[in-house]
Design a protein around this motif. Sequence first.
Motif, PDB file in Angstrom:
ATOM      1  N   THR A  27      -5.736   3.612  -3.713  1.00 16.22           N
ATOM      2  CA  THR A  27      -4.898   2.783  -3.347  1.00 16.22           C
ATOM      3  C   THR A  27      -6.026   1.475  -2.758  1.00 16.22           C
ATOM      4  O   THR A  27      -6.002   0.324  -2.841  1.00 16.22           O
ATOM      5  CB  THR A  27      -3.842   2.779  -2.426  1.00 16.22           C
ATOM      6  OG1 THR A  27      -2.893   3.630  -2.856  1.00 16.22           O
ATOM      7  CG2 THR A  27      -3.203   1.386  -2.249  1.00 16.22           C
ATOM      8  N   LEU A  28      -6.994   2.114  -1.955  1.00 16.84           N
ATOM      9  CA  LEU A  28      -8.028   1.272  -1.446  1.00 16.84           C
ATOM     10  C   LEU A  28      -8.944   0.785  -2.400  1.00 16.84           C
ATOM     11  O   LEU A  28      -9.253  -0.667  -2.490  1.00 16.84           O
ATOM     12  CB  LEU A  28      -8.538   1.787  -0.199  1.00 16.84           C
ATOM     13  CG  LEU A  28      -7.853   2.065   1.047  1.00 16.84           C
ATOM     14  CD1 LEU A  28      -8.798   3.035   1.885  1.00 16.84           C
ATOM     15  CD2 LEU A  28      -7.659   0.764   1.753  1.00 16.84           C
ATOM     16  N   LEU A  29      -9.445   1.524  -3.395  1.00 13.02           N
ATOM     17  CA  LEU A  29      -9.972   1.062  -4.358  1.00 13.02           C
ATOM     18  C   LEU A  29      -9.604  -0.044  -5.275  1.00 13.02           C
ATOM     19  O   LEU A  29      -9.849  -0.888  -5.759  1.00 13.02           O
ATOM     20  CB  LEU A  29     -10.254   2.439  -5.186  1.00 13.02           C
ATOM     21  CG  LEU A  29     -11.617   3.237  -4.855  1.00 13.02           C
ATOM     22  CD1 LEU A  29     -11.817   4.551  -5.380  1.00 13.02           C
ATOM     23  CD2 LEU A  29     -12.954   2.529  -4.457  1.00 13.02           C
ATOM     24  N   ILE A  30      -8.021   0.257  -5.820  1.00  7.73           N
ATOM     25  CA  ILE A  30      -7.333  -0.507  -6.542  1.00  7.73           C
ATOM     26  C   ILE A  30      -7.373  -1.747  -5.756  1.00  7.73           C
ATOM     27  O   ILE A  30      -7.596  -3.074  -6.160  1.00  7.73           O
ATOM     28  CB  ILE A  30      -5.886  -0.193  -6.763  1.00  7.73           C
ATOM     29  CG1 ILE A  30      -5.944   1.170  -7.494  1.00  7.73           C
ATOM     30  CG2 ILE A  30      -5.095  -1.109  -7.264  1.00  7.73           C
ATOM     31  CD1 ILE A  30      -4.465   2.028  -7.405  1.00  7.73           C
ATOM     32  N   HIS A  31      -7.064  -1.953  -4.418  1.00  9.12           N
ATOM     33  CA  HIS A  31      -7.181  -3.181  -3.750  1.00  9.12           C
ATOM     34  C   HIS A  31      -8.337  -3.818  -3.568  1.00  9.12           C
ATOM     35  O   HIS A  31      -8.569  -5.319  -3.883  1.00  9.12           O
ATOM     36  CB  HIS A  31      -6.569  -2.869  -2.317  1.00  9.12           C
ATOM     37  CG  HIS A  31      -6.393  -4.074  -1.438  1.00  9.12           C
ATOM     38  ND1 HIS A  31      -5.577  -5.126  -1.570  1.00  9.12           N
ATOM     39  CD2 HIS A  31      -7.448  -4.648  -0.288  1.00  9.12           C
ATOM     40  CE1 HIS A  31      -5.768  -5.965  -0.699  1.00  9.12           C
ATOM     41  NE2 HIS A  31      -6.751  -5.690   0.015  1.00  9.12           N
ATOM     42  N   TYR A  32      -9.635  -3.300  -3.363  1.00  9.37           N
ATOM     43  CA  TYR A  32     -10.679  -3.900  -3.145  1.00  9.37           C
ATOM     44  C   TYR A  32     -11.564  -4.294  -4.447  1.00  9.37           C
ATOM     45  O   TYR A  32     -12.197  -5.046  -4.696  1.00  9.37           O
ATOM     46  CB  TYR A  32     -11.695  -3.236  -1.967  1.00  9.37           C
ATOM     47  CG  TYR A  32     -11.169  -3.302  -0.893  1.00  9.37           C
ATOM     48  CD1 TYR A  32     -11.336  -4.596  -0.027  1.00  9.37           C
ATOM     49  CD2 TYR A  32     -10.420  -2.123   0.076  1.00  9.37           C
ATOM     50  CE1 TYR A  32     -10.621  -4.664   1.116  1.00  9.37           C
ATOM     51  CE2 TYR A  32     -10.170  -2.435   1.289  1.00  9.37           C
ATOM     52  CZ  TYR A  32      -9.920  -3.699   1.781  1.00  9.37           C
ATOM     53  OH  TYR A  32      -9.555  -3.857   3.047  1.00  9.37           O
ATOM     54  N   LYS A  33     -11.452  -3.335  -5.459  1.00  2.00           N
ATOM     55  CA  LYS A  33     -12.066  -3.198  -6.727  1.00  2.00           C
ATOM     56  C   LYS A  33     -11.437  -3.755  -7.965  1.00  2.00           C
ATOM     57  O   LYS A  33     -11.767  -4.149  -8.934  1.00  2.00           O
ATOM     58  CB  LYS A  33     -12.537  -1.909  -7.165  1.00  2.00           C
ATOM     59  CG  LYS A  33     -13.638  -1.040  -6.287  1.00  2.00           C
ATOM     60  CD  LYS A  33     -14.728  -1.981  -6.086  1.00  2.00           C
ATOM     61  CE  LYS A  33     -15.614  -1.377  -5.172  1.00  2.00           C
ATOM     62  NZ  LYS A  33     -17.143  -1.734  -5.198  1.00  2.00           N
ATOM     63  N   GLY A  34     -10.112  -3.738  -7.655  1.00  2.00           N
ATOM     64  CA  GLY A  34      -9.134  -4.614  -8.645  1.00  2.00           C
ATOM     65  C   GLY A  34      -8.524  -3.531  -9.506  1.00  2.00           C
ATOM     66  O   GLY A  34      -7.502  -3.776 -10.309  1.00  2.00           O
ATOM     67  N   GLN A  35      -9.026  -2.372  -9.628  1.00  2.00           N
ATOM     68  CA  GLN A  35      -8.583  -1.040 -10.349  1.00  2.00           C
ATOM     69  C   GLN A  35      -9.166   0.171  -9.872  1.00  2.00           C
ATOM     70  O   GLN A  35     -10.180   0.187  -9.231  1.00  2.00           O
ATOM     71  CB  GLN A  35      -8.704  -1.546 -11.777  1.00  2.00           C
ATOM     72  CG  GLN A  35     -10.368  -1.355 -12.265  1.00  2.00           C
ATOM     73  CD  GLN A  35     -10.548  -1.666 -13.654  1.00  2.00           C
ATOM     74  OE1 GLN A  35      -9.869  -2.862 -14.238  1.00  2.00           O
ATOM     75  NE2 GLN A  35     -11.302  -1.014 -14.494  1.00  2.00           N
ATOM     76  N   PHE A  89       0.795  -1.189  -0.098  1.00  2.00           N
ATOM     77  CA  PHE A  89      -0.074  -0.264   0.078  1.00  2.00           C
ATOM     78  C   PHE A  89       0.796   1.280  -0.071  1.00  2.00           C
ATOM     79  O   PHE A  89       0.527   2.108  -0.673  1.00  2.00           O
ATOM     80  CB  PHE A  89      -0.896   0.062   1.395  1.00  2.00           C
ATOM     81  CG  PHE A  89      -2.205  -0.902   0.921  1.00  2.00           C
ATOM     82  CD1 PHE A  89      -3.339  -0.312   0.711  1.00  2.00           C
ATOM     83  CD2 PHE A  89      -2.169  -2.163   1.069  1.00  2.00           C
ATOM     84  CE1 PHE A  89      -4.534  -0.981   0.664  1.00  2.00           C
ATOM     85  CE2 PHE A  89      -3.197  -3.022   1.139  1.00  2.00           C
ATOM     86  CZ  PHE A  89      -4.467  -2.351   0.950  1.00  2.00           C
ATOM     87  N   ASP A  90       1.995   1.355   0.871  1.00  2.00           N
ATOM     88  CA  ASP A  90       2.767   2.442   1.056  1.00  2.00           C
ATOM     89  C   ASP A  90       3.486   2.810  -0.443  1.00  2.00           C
ATOM     90  O   ASP A  90       3.560   3.964  -0.520  1.00  2.00           O
ATOM     91  CB  ASP A  90       3.649   2.338   1.916  1.00  2.00           C
ATOM     92  CG  ASP A  90       3.044   2.355   3.492  1.00  2.00           C
ATOM     93  OD1 ASP A  90       1.886   3.008   3.609  1.00  2.00           O
ATOM     94  OD2 ASP A  90       3.860   1.713   4.456  1.00  2.00           O
TER      95      ASP A  90
END
Length: 93
Positions: free
Chosen positions: A57-65, A35-36
């Motif tokens: 970054t949270l959206l990338i992680h949880y939604k894939g992009q 994440f950092d």
Amino acid sequence: MNTKPLIAPDEEVLVLEESTDLRDLVVYNDDVNTFDHVIKTLIDVCGHEPMQAEQCTLLIHYKGQCTVKVGSYEELEPMCTAIHDRGISADVV
């Protein structure tokens, strides 16, 4: 006082329109980068504020992009390359 219209009714007016083909810079999730690292990349490369970078970054992680920037291809392509250079997957779409 005599007021005269700026443009006569039968006078042709040339209207200039700037058409910009806006694109999205999309960053994709992976199982490698922290994440950092992604947050720092978005701040350094895209000019994000820390909170904006964290949210993306949270959206990338949880939604894939996540679309992290919108602009012309010419503006986004160097950013995409800089993100790739940091080992993160991204595309201009």
